[in-house]
Scaffold this active site. Structure first.
Site, short mmCIF file in Angstrom:
data_model
loop_
_atom_site.label_atom_id
_atom_site.label_comp_id
_atom_site.label_asym_id
_atom_site.label_seq_id
_atom_site.Cartn_x
_atom_site.Cartn_y
_atom_site.Cartn_z
CD GLN A 124 59.98 72.26 19.89
OE1 GLN A 124 60.63 72.92 19.07
NE2 GLN A 124 60.13 70.96 20.00
CB THR A 125 58.53 70.94 25.94
OG1 THR A 125 59.51 70.38 25.06
CG2 THR A 125 57.80 69.83 26.65
N GLY A 131 81.04 49.67 46.23
CA GLY A 131 80.34 50.56 47.15
C GLY A 131 80.76 51.99 47.00
CD GLU A 136 67.36 69.60 21.75
OE1 GLU A 136 67.44 70.70 22.27
OE2 GLU A 136 66.67 69.39 20.72
CG ASP A 155 61.05 59.20 24.07
OD1 ASP A 155 61.24 58.87 25.25
OD2 ASP A 155 60.84 58.38 23.17
#
Ligand SMILES: CC(C)(COP(=O)(O)OP(=O)(O)OC[C@H]1O[C@@H](n2cnc3c(N)ncnc32)[C@H](O)[C@@H]1OP(=O)(O)O)[C@@H](O)C(=O)NCCC(=O)NCCSC(=O)/C=C/CCCCCCCCCCCCC(=O)O
Ligand SMILES: Cc1cc2nc3c(=O)[nH]c(=O)nc-3n(C[C@H](O)[C@H](O)[C@H](O)COP(=O)(O)OP(=O)(O)OC[C@H]3O[C@@H](n4cnc5c(N)ncnc54)[C@H](O)[C@@H]3O)c2cc1C
Length: 643
Positions: A117-118, A381, A404, A406
């Site tokens: 999709q993106t 640490g 999914e 932002d």
């Protein structure tokens, strides 16, 4: 408590079997992962995934067992997207005929799919996607094309090297007319030799955050040069294109095309509880092992878990893990209910499902990402060592705040939902998670009645406080918006306030569902009491953290806020005796935790020391490069007195 966390005794037993199956199989070893080069790392991931699939087939594992197996393998891989998105998308958006054709191929892993999709230029703005799917009636085909550089598909997991097919989201063009973004099944690679098919340019997008971590996943880039697919490879449950080239929008809301994202967002909420519980388990066990300062007369130093500051940082995260587990359980029910309603063409609860999945995904992933980092700091640490398990857990987890959806963009979706609810209050009774807004008059009028710290140990007082905060913030936004002639302009101007009101609404949901969970039968002696303490810790921690909201809306007085904090301190003392039992209840193997600090046996120092010598840098006493680059410095004769 293990059953309460797992959800049922059956799930506890099933997940325990899968965890041990993975933990006892050397193929699934994880410690060397951060030191592997990218190609070796990816090949090793393919090897693990193949071995996992062989176990599933040979042992005839059920779908549920397979899900747990892949979870405990604990390595981002193409299978996540194949099983987690490609298949659900076909199930949700395919016609019966399309499901009949494609699901058996995918479920038998005859094909490997991803969710594309993106794009390079658009991710949040789905309607802005540029890839085109142009119908060619002569050939009865769609032509898939990447018209610009920014239309390149970019990020889809499993796309770069593993997938043979992609579910491609593209702009549907029929007869020159644009009909919105739709999903198309496109084959990318030959099933014979896996080479990219003609017109397909596909590869990996490159290294991502952290060593090992999400670099086991081949997030990919994909371009199309006029690639043709048959018309029946457009998913057509929501809309159809006939052979004659007629676009038909069925009476199903176009938002169903976004249905896979709703499904994954609800899974991500439970995933948040798993990721946070892993970090909290490590930090809690190590906080009990670690001693620092406080020795009296030569006696043992103080366990850092006994410091109030350690408790005030750690125990709210422990409570959050349980809170997200329970709200995730409820969200799964909400999703399944919506899914059943959709099958009966009842779309009435789709907006609520979208708002809840979007908002809770945003809220829980933000809190979990921050929580894992806090757990690293809680371990001092040694938390920064890869062998603590925390750096890799963090590196793998944090993209959940982005993928999914932002998290801010999703909260703005929630804002649309609550603003719409407020605007309809005069003539429409709110239901579901906004039902409390139906009591807005009372919630605006009544202020907090708490008089003592004890009064905060009352579910009613807690729920009313969170309802009043959310309602008053939503109404305040509604009133501000009403001042704008152009609602969209007002929404943009007030976006930050709207996001805060959305967070208040979502936090109310999490608190309410935790309280509702406690009204159920919870097996085990003392389990309910322990969970009640965690529920109050979660609620009062949020109330303390966001007391500015509660004070600003005029619901709380400063005194009542102080009483809540007093109660919180008392509650931490009640959590302390059960802290180890509460994290043991997650029932994680040492393999899954992947942490020397979080070992079940607490044998931390010897194992840390042992692990140090396994680092390749310690293969020789004198490191490669010393003689070439350091020794000359040591030996050089400097004439200047200043140097
Ligand atoms: C919602 C947007 C932001 C905007 O939508 P848009 O249509 O442009 O405009 P709007 O006006 O805002 O909306 C119009 C109306 O539609 C309503 N709406 C919007 N979305 C939905 C929805 N989803 N459902 C229902 N209704 C919706 C909206 O409210 C409006 O209604 P109204 O008019 O106000 O009444 C949209 O652009 C958007 O969603 N953007 C975000 C994009 C996004 O989320 N992209 C994700 C891409 S996929 C991805 O990232 C994948 C990542 C995978 C990572 C790995 C995840 C884990 C693996 C999966 C799980 C593993 C399981 C393991 C399985 C196994 O092993 O077995
Ligand atoms: C590890 C990983 C895996 C992924 N896997 C997949 C996958 O399998 N398939 C797939 O299709 N995609 C995948 N994605 C892509 C992911 O879905 C997108 O990155 C995500 O939806 C965010 O969109 P974006 O990158 O366009 O962010 P942008 O929207 O560009 O966000 C950038 C900034 O702009 C802000 N912003 C954007 N719009 C608005 C607005 N309207 N108002 C206010 N602020 C705004 C955001 O809040 C953010 O701060 C993956 C991403 C990652 C990191």
């Amino acid at each position: 408590m293990k059953v309460a966390w797992a959800g049922s005794r059956e799930t506890l037993e099933l997940s325990d079997r899968m965890a041990k199956l993975v933990a006892n199989d050397p193929v699934f070893e994880k410690f060397t992962r951060p030191m592997l080069g990218r190609k070796e790392l990816f090949k090793n991931t393919l090897r693990k995934a193949a071995h996992g699939w062989k176990l599933i087939v040979d042992l005839r594992l059920t779908e549920e067992e397979a899900k747990w197996l892949r979870l405990y393998i604990d390595e981002p891989a193409y299978t996540d997207l194949h099983w987690g998105m490609f298949i659900p998308a076909i199930e949700g958006q395919g016609t019966e005929e399309q499901k009949k054709k494609w699901l058996p191929l995918a479920q038998k892993m005859k094909i490997i799919g991803c969710y594309a999709q993106t794009e390079l230029g658009h991710g949040s703005n789905v309607q802005g996607l540029e890839t085109t799917a142009t119908f060619d009636p002569q050939a009865d085909e769609f032509v898939i094309h990447s018209p610009t550089l920014t239309s390149s598909k970019w990020w889809p997991g499993g796309l770069g090297k593993a997938s043979t097919h992609a579910l491609v989201y593209a702009r549907l063009i029929v007869g020159g007319e644009f009909h919105g973004v739709h999903g198309f099944i496109v084959q990318l690679r030959s099933l014979e030799d896996h080479s990219p098919l003609p017109g397909i340019t596909v590869g990996d997008i490159g290294l991502k955050f952290g060593n090992g971590a999400y670099n086991t996943m081949d997030n990919g880039v994909l371009r199309f040069d006029h690639v043709r697919i048959p018309r029946n490879q457009m998913l057509m449950r929501v809309s159809q294109v006939t052979k004659e080239g007629k676009y038909m929008q069925s009476d199903v809301p176009r938002q169903l095309i976004y249905g896979t994202m709703v499904y994954v967002r609800q899974t991500i909420v439970v995933d948040a509880s798993k990721a946070l519980s892993r970090a909290v388990c490590i930090a809690t066990r190590y906080s009990a092992v670690r001693r620092q300062f406080g020795s009296r007369n030569g006696g043992p130093e103080t366990q850092v878990i006994d410091y109030k500051t350690q408790q005030s940082r750690l125990f709210p995260l422990l409570a959050s893990a349980y809170a997200f587990r329970f709200v995730g359980e409820w969200l799964k029910w909400l999703y399944m209910d919506v899914k059943q309603r959709l099958e009966a063409n009842d779309f009435s609860t789709l907006p609520e499902a979208h708002a809840c999945t979007a908002g809770l995904k945003s809220l829980t992933t933000t809190a979990t990402a921050d929580g894992i980092e806090e757990c690293r700091k809680l371990c001092g640490g040694h938390g920064y060592l890869v062998s603590s398990g925390l750096p890799e857990l963090f590196a793998v987890y944090i993209p959940a705040c982005t993928y999914e959806g932002d998290n801010v963009v999703l909260l703005l979706q929630v804002a649309r939902f609550i603003v719409k609810t407020v605007s309809e209050l005069g003539y429409k009774q709110p239901v579901g998670t906004t039902a409390y807004m139906g009591r807005v008059a009372t919630l605006m009028q009544n202020n907090c009645a708490v008089r003592t710290a004890e009064d905060w140990l009352n579910p009613g007082a807690i729920v009313e406080a969170f309802e009043a905060r959310a309602a008053r913030m939503a109404v305040a936004c509604g009133r501000q918006l009403a001042k704008f002639e152009n609602p969209e302009e007002g929404f943009a101007e007030l976006a930050s306030d709207l996001v805060e009101a959305s967070v208040a609404h979502c936090q109310l949901i999490v608190v309410s569902k935790f309280i509702e969970k406690l009204q159920q039968d919870i097996p085990g002696k003392g389990v309910k009491q322990s969970l009640e303490i965690l529920c109050y810790v979660y609620a009062l921690f949020l109330l303390h953290k966001h007391q500015g909201d509660f004070l600003a809306v005029g619901y709380l007085t400063p005194k009542q806020a102080l009483l809540a904090n007093d109660q919180l301190r008392t509650l931490y003392s009640k959590v302390r005796p059960n802290a180890i039992a509460l994290v043991d209840s997650f029932n994680y193997t040492d393999h899954y935790l992947g942490s020397i600090l979080g070992r079940y046996d607490g044998n931390v120092y010897p194992k840390l020391y042992e692990a140090a010598w396994e680092d390749p840098l310690n293969d020789s006493d004198v490191a490669d490069g010393f003689h070439q680059y350091v020794q000359p410095i040591l030996k050089q004769k400097l004439h200047s007195a200043k140097l």
